[in-house]
Scaffold this motif. Structure first.
Motif, PDB file in Angstrom:
ATOM      1  N   ILE A  88       0.730  -1.181   0.028  1.00 47.52           N
ATOM      2  CA  ILE A  88       0.110   0.032   0.018  1.00 47.52           C
ATOM      3  C   ILE A  88       0.914   1.207  -0.027  1.00 47.52           C
ATOM      4  CG2 ILE A  88      -1.714   1.474   1.061  1.00 47.52           C
ATOM      5  CD1 ILE A  88      -2.819  -1.270   2.433  1.00 47.52           C
TER       6      ILE A  88
ATOM      7  N   GLU B  41       0.839   3.963  -3.069  1.00 49.94           N
ATOM      8  CA  GLU B  41       0.325   5.383  -2.734  1.00 49.94           C
ATOM      9  C   GLU B  41       1.790   6.324  -3.281  1.00 49.94           C
ATOM     10  OE1 GLU B  41      -0.261   5.175   1.635  1.00 49.94           O
ATOM     11  OE2 GLU B  41      -2.447   5.198   1.122  1.00 49.94           O
TER      12      GLU B  41
ATOM     13  N   SER C 120      -8.327   5.804  -4.043  1.00 46.80           N
ATOM     14  CA  SER C 120      -9.249   4.291  -3.778  1.00 46.80           C
ATOM     15  C   SER C 120      -8.781   4.034  -2.344  1.00 46.80           C
ATOM     16  CB  SER C 120      -8.736   3.282  -4.901  1.00 46.80           C
ATOM     17  OG  SER C 120      -9.169   3.951  -6.097  1.00 46.80           O
ATOM     18  N   ALA C 121      -7.549   4.167  -1.896  1.00 43.75           N
ATOM     19  CA  ALA C 121      -7.099   3.682  -0.730  1.00 43.75           C
ATOM     20  C   ALA C 121      -7.570   4.688   0.354  1.00 43.75           C
ATOM     21  CB  ALA C 121      -5.692   4.102  -0.659  1.00 43.75           C
TER      22      ALA C 121
ATOM     23  N   LEU D 174      -4.192   3.766   5.542  1.00 42.52           N
ATOM     24  CA  LEU D 174      -4.564   2.200   5.453  1.00 42.52           C
ATOM     25  C   LEU D 174      -3.354   1.338   5.724  1.00 42.52           C
ATOM     26  CD1 LEU D 174      -6.971   0.593   4.806  1.00 42.52           C
ATOM     27  CD2 LEU D 174      -6.389   0.606   2.294  1.00 42.52           C
TER      28      LEU D 174
END
Length: 83
Positions: free
Chosen positions: A31, A35, A45-46, A62
């Motif tokens: 993640i 990012e 979206s995250a 997240l």
């Protein structure tokens, strides 16, 4: 995993905890990498996924929550310990 009673903590064998920790670490790394490298669409979206899970929409939230989950595993009391 053994759930003794609904109001009590779950008990996991150490090998299971190790696998969960490994997966959470990989997810946090993925993640964080995405990012930084996948642009605004991924970041949006995250943020939406984090918000849907009840977390902050802040950048990195997240991945941060995955790291917190690792901390919970690392610092959990051993079965039978009375803190």
């Amino acid at each position: 995993m053994t759930l003794r009673r609904p109001h009590q903590d779950a008990v996991l064998p150490a090998a299971d905890v190790a696998v969960i920790r490994q997966v959470l670490g990989a997810c946090a790394d993925l993640i964080a990498w995405a990012e930084k490298n996948c642009g605004r669409e991924f970041a949006a979206s995250a943020a939406a996924a984090a918000e849907a899970a009840g977390f902050s929409r802040a950048p990195g939230a997240l991945a941060g929550e995955a790291s917190v989950a690792i901390d919970y595993l690392d610092f959990a009391d051993a079965v039978g310990s009375d803190w």
